[in-house]
Design a protein around this motif. Sequence first.
Motif, mmCIF file in Angstrom:
data_model
loop_
_atom_site.group_PDB
_atom_site.id
_atom_site.type_symbol
_atom_site.label_atom_id
_atom_site.label_comp_id
_atom_site.label_asym_id
_atom_site.label_seq_id
_atom_site.Cartn_x
_atom_site.Cartn_y
_atom_site.Cartn_z
ATOM 1 N N SER A 33 0.848 -1.192 0.000
ATOM 2 C CA SER A 33 0.000 0.000 0.000
ATOM 3 C C SER A 33 0.886 1.244 0.000
ATOM 4 N N GLU A 34 0.241 2.400 -0.049
ATOM 5 C CA GLU A 34 0.980 3.668 -0.081
ATOM 6 C C GLU A 34 1.732 3.946 1.213
ATOM 7 N N ASP A 35 1.468 3.205 2.271
ATOM 8 C CA ASP A 35 2.170 3.384 3.534
ATOM 9 C C ASP A 35 3.554 2.733 3.541
ATOM 10 N N GLN A 127 -0.792 13.537 -0.674
ATOM 11 C CA GLN A 127 -1.067 12.111 -0.731
ATOM 12 C C GLN A 127 -0.576 11.489 -2.033
ATOM 13 N N LYS A 183 -6.673 2.334 -2.039
ATOM 14 C CA LYS A 183 -6.775 3.735 -1.613
ATOM 15 C C LYS A 183 -7.339 4.605 -2.732
#
Length: 209
Positions: A33-35, A127, A183
């Motif tokens: 994920s983007e994390d 983001q 997301k």
Amino acid sequence: MLAAARAVGAHRFVTQSIVLGYGYRDHGPRVISEDAPFAEPVGGKLGEAVAAIRATEEQVFAADEVEGVALRYGFFYGQDRMTNMIVNLVRKRRLPVPSGGGYANFIYLEDAAAATVAALEKGRAGQAYNIVDDEPVRWGDYLDTLAAAVGARRPWRVRSWMLRPIPYAHAMMTTSMRVSNAKAKRELGWAPAVPTYREGIPLVARATR
């Protein structure tokens, strides 16, 4: 480009990034994920490419007076010159793939364009969003499907070290990752109309006959 955006009074700036910023390596079965850590400094021949990815996102996120958004696209394919070039190489059996090979993440061009519009309208400042389709695929499976669709023979399988004389191709085709688009679906209200390569490759084949 950021200076020009400020000069014309733009309030949002969307930059093109790429999922390869998560690292040119085998990420195993985990879903990214983007994390996840992104564009970490590396040495060697890929260092400049990773540094450019990192700098692009950092400049946009830190920009004054502009809401910066980064879209981390998968590999583009569709009705374009690059895809046509790959089709021609596959037809001539001049695009070998490493045995086994890594998982790659693709996105049909029209879906990438739709995600860009969605980000301009709904993206949150600071983001990043992964813009990929719903199913990672091994390079070999992707190119085998493409070859069958255009009436070509199956691409050659080679040992991965044989691609080392072409450093970027070697790094790209031996990297393995499974990237999530959850997301982008959740926050941008976007979803790929071409959800997997299985639906996309027939569109490519019809366009290149």
